[in-house]
Design a protein around this motif. Structure first.
Motif, PDB file in Angstrom:
ATOM      1  N   PHE A 140      -4.772   4.168  -8.674  1.00 36.44           N
ATOM      2  CA  PHE A 140      -4.523   4.952  -7.476  1.00 36.44           C
ATOM      3  C   PHE A 140      -4.148   6.377  -7.835  1.00 36.44           C
ATOM      4  O   PHE A 140      -4.575   7.323  -7.187  1.00 36.44           O
ATOM      5  CB  PHE A 140      -3.437   4.319  -6.602  1.00 36.44           C
ATOM      6  N   LYS A 176       0.829  -1.196   0.000  1.00 34.14           N
ATOM      7  CA  LYS A 176       0.000   0.000   0.000  1.00 34.14           C
ATOM      8  C   LYS A 176       0.874   1.262   0.000  1.00 34.14           C
ATOM      9  O   LYS A 176       0.603   2.216  -0.728  1.00 34.14           O
ATOM     10  CB  LYS A 176      -0.916  -0.024   1.225  1.00 34.14           C
ATOM     11  N   VAL A 183      -9.826   8.309  -3.189  1.00 34.58           N
ATOM     12  CA  VAL A 183      -9.342   7.111  -2.504  1.00 34.58           C
ATOM     13  C   VAL A 183     -10.081   6.987  -1.176  1.00 34.58           C
ATOM     14  O   VAL A 183     -10.385   7.996  -0.535  1.00 34.58           O
ATOM     15  CB  VAL A 183      -7.831   7.204  -2.257  1.00 34.58           C
ATOM     16  N   ASP A 184     -10.353   5.759  -0.781  1.00 33.17           N
ATOM     17  CA  ASP A 184     -11.085   5.527   0.464  1.00 33.17           C
ATOM     18  C   ASP A 184     -12.497   6.097   0.419  1.00 33.17           C
ATOM     19  O   ASP A 184     -13.031   6.544   1.411  1.00 33.17           O
ATOM     20  CB  ASP A 184     -10.299   6.093   1.663  1.00 33.17           C
ATOM     21  N   GLU A 223       0.889   4.217  -2.833  1.00 33.74           N
ATOM     22  CA  GLU A 223       0.508   5.585  -2.474  1.00 33.74           C
ATOM     23  C   GLU A 223       1.679   6.550  -2.630  1.00 33.74           C
ATOM     24  O   GLU A 223       1.501   7.680  -3.074  1.00 33.74           O
ATOM     25  CB  GLU A 223      -0.033   5.619  -1.041  1.00 33.74           C
ATOM     26  N   LEU A 230      -7.478   0.454  -2.965  1.00 36.44           N
ATOM     27  CA  LEU A 230      -8.309   1.657  -2.991  1.00 36.44           C
ATOM     28  C   LEU A 230      -9.060   1.912  -1.695  1.00 36.44           C
ATOM     29  O   LEU A 230      -9.599   2.990  -1.497  1.00 36.44           O
ATOM     30  CB  LEU A 230      -9.315   1.575  -4.155  1.00 36.44           C
ATOM     31  N   THR A 255      -1.310  11.419   0.136  1.00 38.71           N
ATOM     32  CA  THR A 255      -2.351  10.717   0.882  1.00 38.71           C
ATOM     33  C   THR A 255      -1.835  10.195   2.222  1.00 38.71           C
ATOM     34  O   THR A 255      -2.597  10.029   3.147  1.00 38.71           O
ATOM     35  CB  THR A 255      -2.904   9.535   0.069  1.00 38.71           C
ATOM     36  N   PHE A 310      -7.494   8.112  -8.875  1.00 39.23           N
ATOM     37  CA  PHE A 310      -8.444   8.309  -7.776  1.00 39.23           C
ATOM     38  C   PHE A 310      -7.882   9.236  -6.702  1.00 39.23           C
ATOM     39  O   PHE A 310      -8.628   9.992  -6.093  1.00 39.23           O
ATOM     40  CB  PHE A 310      -8.851   6.963  -7.172  1.00 39.23           C
ATOM     41  N   SER A 311      -6.570   9.181  -6.468  1.00 36.21           N
ATOM     42  CA  SER A 311      -6.057  10.060  -5.421  1.00 36.21           C
ATOM     43  C   SER A 311      -6.072  11.513  -5.905  1.00 36.21           C
ATOM     44  O   SER A 311      -6.288  12.426  -5.125  1.00 36.21           O
ATOM     45  CB  SER A 311      -4.664   9.631  -4.982  1.00 36.21           C
TER      46      SER A 311
END
Lengths: 449, 291, 275
Positions: free
Chosen positions: C126, A95, C135-136, A99, C216, A106, C129-130
């Motif tokens: 990612f 993850k 995200v989330d 990210e 995600l 994030t 979406f970020s």
């Protein structure tokens, strides 16, 4: 036919249009400002970080469990909101990779394994340099006390002069052994490699489904537990900028590790990580287990182990060059460079690594890197006395790393692991070690290019 | 307006679905295709460096581990499909007969395929444990030789095939059973008139009629089998000593374990081409067999 | 139908024994999972196993107390339902057009979504979406899961729509309706069984999805398959908790499958039997 061709053409146009639109919004990562304009902590009465939200990616770990309980208190003090996300170790790396690659800010704070990830993450520009915070008197009060941390762990968290993380948890390799059986059979607690092998041989009884010794046999994870054998035999992963996995010292270490498991180890050892190994020890199916001291609860806690009260702890045995177990920093706390709330993030890191919190987490069973916690009887009360003795001594003589310090640790571990599995399989390892050593040096050359 | 829609129904109806698929897939695929031509460790400081086809040349020409993973992918898929089809056929024939509780039994056979793979992987992991798992204990009690299952390089991939067979044989069986049930009765009557034995009838009448059904099921299943990830990831992560590292797992390890995004991307492109190729080939073979 | 002739009694015994063996083999892992979820760690690790033991509920208590499993369950449910409904909205008209207007190449395009290896999507998605700050969030997860669910809906529905007699649609059109009206008012109402089939399949595969959720989801949207890895922690494998969590994750889909088995069988066989 014509219809198909037309639908194809239409589809292609769409693909290209969508591609353009999307690449437009997802171009290469632009540099973010490193420090942000969060209000300065000039007025202590006011909560400087009121309303600031940070996201903390944590690993599933006892340290995390302890800290989790106090986060509400921290939030109350600072007015901050900490969104903590707990993930299993492998998932956390995946993850984080996704990210931090996206670089969209994030993640603010994350847990990291310095020996495994620090070099790669630093090379990728994913860490904020914590020196800019820790050495800034305005941001860090003197009582936080950088000098209270042991030197080794801070060294492990320093890459290219940047402080990439604050050490949280340390560990050393030790021997776990069955006190009752050693006494019953009159076997001496091993202090040398020869005695270790002797003890494993004497206590091994496969016909009764009982084995002399158990350790990690899966190649990649075994590398760290193999390291202490390597150091104690006088070898090292890298010497003078070259891998030395085919040196006489290394070959001796491979042979000892391989013979122990191959001759006196349980069946199926090749798929064993520490989980499987400790389970055997906890089930009373092995006389010794050599692994990190931080895992002791797995074999001593009454709800997990049927032989919990019979487990003894001993220092790693001496090889040709004495006893040289690893003593490493297994987890640290870092701030992402792409974070847009670095000051708030530091506030949290500072709190989680403060003397009070470290004493608390260590008292809950997480060996820390702070001298103050080790010197406080409160800090060692949860451990057996014998364990504390061994941990302290191992910490003094230990080597600060348990794996080769290259960027691509994963691949290097895989390659070294292949030699280990060959050794356990009782194959002739000289040729394999030579071949893998060439590959390891290619890897190293690639990195230094 | 509505007349216009009706006239262009062929375009209007599928449009939302097609746009969705394209939007969700085009960028990732184009992105991966681009990265596959570069050398990039996912660094935020050093951008991806264009190196042409070097990643492909390295994988296809020099990387032993890549070819091993190709072999394992096909070994896994092939063995699983053969097992699932054969056992599925037997099971289907057995179920094609009335007995009390048949419906309940059919229903229960659905369970392996709908159960969450990562959870089921954990259950098998526990059962496969060489010393504390049930399977070895069971073999021991029957005085059969025990196996190391996932713990040995020799048996790990076969053990995973076993899990896949457990998971998907019932699906094959139910599909074949539906094919059996929907068969016209005339050919069977003709065969009976001709005095064919049960075996002859099965071999010469039933099987040929089942072929299109089995063919389609095998194609759909092979796509998923080639791409198997969850089960392997939750049970062995490709180990021990890469013995269960299929293409999907190697791609994952290259990207997330070694940070070689360029190499991982080129592997994914090759992998995509392989699955696509298998599907096209099987579809062609199926059509060829039909005509 | 395969007419059955007189069968040798020995063969009959063999038949019953075979069926029982099959049954035991396929059900055993479930039995083991459920039994283990009621045992303590050291009971689980004891061989030979105790078949009679005092069940403990500690594992289940641990699962629900130690983690927010109820929330993960709700997340999984909302995402699966959302992705299924959205897949129906997009997939049904597409399947109809593919079936009635003979657009096999389009059908194949949608199948490509199942051919691309899932890892390909992780980093690009990612990134998108970020940047969209999604995200989330449920919409991001639903969109991602739709790539799993929509092909199912389309593939189940194509043969179903192909099977609808032309007269029905023509009759509606003679009355002056447009075809899209006929689709809404005539075709969809009689397609209930097909839609249920497609929805169940889509729901199950969304519920089971691990990889997309892993990347995600976050604190607010964590799903069950992601949460299960928390039982493989740094310092222990909590087998009891792991098995209890497995039961909790699989139980809803198992129950759903038991209740709707005839639809699932139809869904599995839809594409295959028609060829």
């Amino acid at each position: 036919m014509k219809g198909i061709r037309r639908s194809l053409a239409a589809g292609l146009t769409l693909v290209m249009a969508a591609g353009l639109v999307l690449t437009g919004c997802a171009g290469r990562t632009e540099e973010k400002p490193t420090t942000t304009t969060t209000p300065a902590a000039s007025d202590p009465a006011k909560k400087p970080f009121e309303g600031v939200e940070i996201r903390f990616l944590a690993s599933q770990h006892p340290w995390t469990d302890t800290v989790k309980k106090d986060i509400a208190e921290f939030e109350k003090q600072t007015g901050m909101k900490v969104n903590m996300e707990v993930l299993a170790e492998g998932n956390l790396t995946q993850k984080l990779t996704v990210e931090l690659t996206a670089g969209t800010g994030t993640v603010d704070v994350f847990m990291q394994r310095p020996l495994q990830e620090a070099k790669q993450f630093e090379k990728n520009g994913w860490y904020a340099d914590l020196n800019t915070f820790a050495k800034d008197a305005k941001k860090t009060p003197a009582e936080w006390d950088m000098n209270d941390f042991h030197k080794g762990p801070i060294q492990a968290e320093t890459v290219n002069g940047h402080l990439v993380g604050i050490p949280l948890v340390t560990e050393q390799q030790i021997i776990y052994y069955r006190k009752d059986l050693f006494q019953e059979k009159g076997v001496k607690v091993p202090t040398t490699m020869a005695e270790l092998e002797e003890a494993a041989k004497k206590l091994n009884d496969p016909s009764k489904d009982f084995y002399g010794i158990v350790m990690r046999g899966q190649g990649n994870p075994a590398v760290t537990q193999f390291s202490s054998f390597l150091y104690s035999m006088g070898g090292d992963f890298v010497k003078d900028g070259k891998f030395t996995m085919d040196s006489p010292e290394a070959l001796k270490a491979f042979k000892i590790y391989g013979d122990l498991l191959g001759k006196y180890g349980p069946p199926g050892v090749l798929n064993m990580h520490w989980q499987q190994a400790s389970a055997l020890m906890a089930q009373g199916k092995a006389a010794m287990w050599v692994d990190a001291n931080s895992l002791y609860l797995n074999v001593t806690a009454p709800d997990k182990s049927t032989v919990g009260d019979k487990i003894g702890f001993a220092q790693f045995p001496a090889g040709d060059k004495g006893s040289a177990p690893y003593s490493i920093t297994s987890w640290g706390l870092s701030i992402a460079k792409s974070s847009k709330k670095q000051d708030a993030a530091w506030e949290f890191v500072k709190w989680a690594s403060s003397k009070e919190m470290v004493l608390k987490t260590q008292a809950a069973g997480n060996p820390s890197a702070r001298a103050s916690a080790w010197n406080n009887p409160e800090g060692t009360k949860s451990w057996p006395k014998e364990w504390v003795e061994v941990a302290k001594k191992s910490g003094e003589i230990g080597k600060p790393s348990d794996r080769p310090l290259v960027i691509n640790v994963g691949k290097a571990r895989d390659l070294i692991g292949e030699i280990i599995t060959a050794a356990i399989g009782q194959k002739d390892i000289a040729a394999i070690a030579k071949d893998r050593n060439v590959k390891l040096n290619e890897l190293l050359a690639e990195e230094n290019k | 307006m509505s007349r216009w829609i009706e006239k262009n129904l062929k375009w209007v109806f599928p449009a939302p679905a097609v746009i969705f698929i394209v939007v969700m897939m085009a960028f990732p695929i184009l992105y991966t295709a681009w990265i596959s031509l570069t050398e990039w460790s996912m660094s935020a400081v050093t951008p991806a460096k264009f190196i042409g086809l070097e990643n492909y040349i390295n994988l296809l020409g020099k990387d032993h581990r890549f070819w091993m993973s190709v072999w394992r992918t096909f070994y896994f898929t092939g063995l699983a499909l053969v097992g699932e089809t054969l056992i599925g056929l037997v099971l289907a024939v057995m179920l094609n007969r009335d007995f009390p509780g048949k419906n309940l039994l059919k229903t229960l056979f659905l369970l392996p395929m709908v159960a969450t793979p990562v959870a089921i992987g954990m259950v098998w992991l526990l059962m496969f444990e060489p010393t504390i798992g049930y399977l070895n204990h069971f073999l021991k009690s029957l005085h059969l030789p025990q196996s190391l299952w996932l713990a040995s390089e020799g048996s790990a991939l076969a053990s995973l095939v076993l899990v896949d067979i457990w998971q998907w044989t019932p699906m094959m069986a139910l599909i074949i059973l539906a094919g059996l049930v929907s068969m016209p009765s005339d050919p069977f009557e003709a065969a009976e008139v001709d005095g064919a034995s049960a075996w002859q009838t099965f071999w010469h009448v039933t099987l040929p009629m089942l072929r299109p059904t089995i063919g389609m099921a095998v194609i759909l299943r092979s796509i998923d089998a080639l791409k198997t990830f969850d089960i392997i990831y939750s049970m062995t992560q490709g180990g021990p000593n890469y013995a269960t590292e299929t293409l999907n797992l190697y791609g994952y390890n290259l990207g997330f374990g070694y940070f070689q995004m360029g190499a991982a991307s080129s592997l994914l492109m090759i992998f995509f081409a392989i699955v696509m190729g298998v599907v096209i080939f099987m579809n062609w073979a199926r059509k060829g067999a039909l005509s | 139908m395969n007419p059955r002739k007189k069968v040798h009694p020995a063969l009959n015994v063999l038949y019953v024994v075979g069926l029982v063996l099959f049954f035991v083999a396929f059900m055993f892992p479930f039995a083991w999972m459920i039994i283990s979820s009621f045992k303590t760690q050291s009971e689980i690790l004891t061989m030979p196993p105790k078949w009679i033991f005092t069940p403990t509920f500690k594992n289940y208590v641990e699962v629900f107390e130690g983690q927010d499993f109820l929330m993960y369950m709700l997340n999984s449910f909302v995402i699966a339902v959302g992705a299924t409904l959205a897949a129906l909205v997009l997939g049904l008209p597409a399947a109809y057009a593919i079936a009635r207007r003979r657009l096999p190449s389009l059908g194949f395009t949608i199948l490509v979504a199942r051919i691309v290896p899932g890892i390909t999507f992780l980093i690009p998605w990612f990134m998108i979406f970020s940047r969209l700050k999604m995200v989330d969030t449920m919409p991001a997860l639903i969109l991602a899961h739709m790539l799993v669910t929509m092909p199912f809906v389309v593939w189940v529905m194509i043969p179903f729509f192909e099977g609808i007699p032309n007269d029905l649609i023509d009759a509606a059109r003679v009355d002056g309706c447009t075809e899209q009206y006929a689709f809404l008012r005539v075709v969809l109402p009689i397609s209930g069984p097909g839609i249920i089939t497609g929805s169940i399949m889509a729901f199950v595969f969304s519920w089971n999805n691990f990889m997309f959720s892993m990347i995600l989801s976050g604190v607010h949207t964590k799903t069950l398959p992601v949460a299960i890895f928390n039982f493989l922690s740094y310092s222990e494998v909590n087998w009891g908790g792991l098995m209890a969590a497995s039961v909790i994750i699989t139980l809803p889909v198992l129950v759903l499958a038991l209740m709707t088995q005839k639809y699932i069988v139809r869904g599995l066989t839809a594409g295959a039997v028609k060829g």
